[in-house]
Scaffold this motif. Sequence first.
Motif, short mmCIF file in Angstrom:
data_model
loop_
_atom_site.label_atom_id
_atom_site.label_comp_id
_atom_site.label_asym_id
_atom_site.label_seq_id
_atom_site.Cartn_x
_atom_site.Cartn_y
_atom_site.Cartn_z
N GLU A 1 0.96 -15.18 6.92
CA GLU A 1 2.34 -15.69 6.87
C GLU A 1 2.63 -16.43 5.57
O GLU A 1 3.75 -16.37 5.05
N ASP B 1 9.34 -7.47 0.80
CA ASP B 1 9.12 -6.73 2.04
C ASP B 1 9.63 -5.30 1.87
O ASP B 1 10.84 -5.08 1.75
N ASP C 1 1.93 -3.18 8.08
CA ASP C 1 0.76 -3.98 8.41
C ASP C 1 1.07 -5.46 8.18
O ASP C 1 1.78 -5.82 7.24
N GLU C 2 0.53 -6.31 9.03
CA GLU C 2 0.78 -7.74 8.91
C GLU C 2 -0.01 -8.33 7.75
O GLU C 2 -1.13 -7.92 7.47
N TYR D 1 4.06 -14.22 2.82
CA TYR D 1 5.24 -13.39 3.07
C TYR D 1 6.43 -13.84 2.22
O TYR D 1 6.74 -15.03 2.13
N ASP E 1 -6.48 -8.28 2.51
CA ASP E 1 -5.23 -9.01 2.31
C ASP E 1 -4.73 -8.88 0.87
O ASP E 1 -3.54 -8.68 0.63
#
Length: 285
Positions: A117, A125, A113-114, A120, A180
């Motif tokens: 940015e 990851d 899932d995104e 990140y 989020d």
Amino acid sequence: ESEKGEGVEVVKNEPHEDPVHGPGQFTEKRVHLSSKLPSWARAVTPRIFYITEKAWNYYPYTITGEPRCSFLPKFSIYIETKYEDNCGDSENIFHSDKILGDHEVSFLDIAFDEIPERYYRSLEDPRFFSSAKTGRGPLREGWRQHTKPIMCSYKLVSVKFEVWGLQTRVEQFVHKVIRDILLIGHRQAFAWVDEWCGMTMEEVRRYEQETQEATNELIGLVAPAISVSEVGQPTATHSAPASAPSTPLSDEAPEFLAPPKARPRKKSAPETLTLPALRERAGAE
């Protein structure tokens, strides 16, 4: 993300015994927001304010709720969490009437899932991380169906903001922020496994205390007397809520939040959102 004047201030962290759920841990935090809010929200909030959050952890069941914001008496967030050793296929795990009405079910995948940015980090990851201690990772396509062991974190999230003209926008914004936060936090829990795997409970509590003191110092506060101790010591007297608290109906909203009288009230956003598919390997909680 704590920094001078903003971040999470830990006020209490102490044992708590519940007659139903047994021994657990109670925490109270103050979340200092201010500039973290979007511009439209900052326009209707004081320059400096915080939200008080209380949480009761009776793993594998936890409650996070009773947020308090003095100038917004009709605002509430309530989150129930249950953990199970499966890939997210349990139906109505909370056995609650609250999720039978208007609600949305979201499946969150910590690997694919995104996320925003700005949050990140390649080292966090799960698609690339490999644990030296456990041999877990990287997570590939289809990992939820084929990975063993696996655990799912089920979340029942209720948000209420009963202020005309802002209700839908604020409730939808809060749901997005919570989504989020859950994605980022669980990605980090998986990617940081070599740092916490094998810790004793005594080491966990010591690490918590060190982190709390450092965080409180970062946001420029005098370190409070934080009680960090094991379950089994004299218990605290903070009663956990039995169910989602009702939104206070006393106290009118501040004048600056009231919309023009001719403006109709928007339809409310869904009050309940379940996030049942935050999947992690066993041991991440």
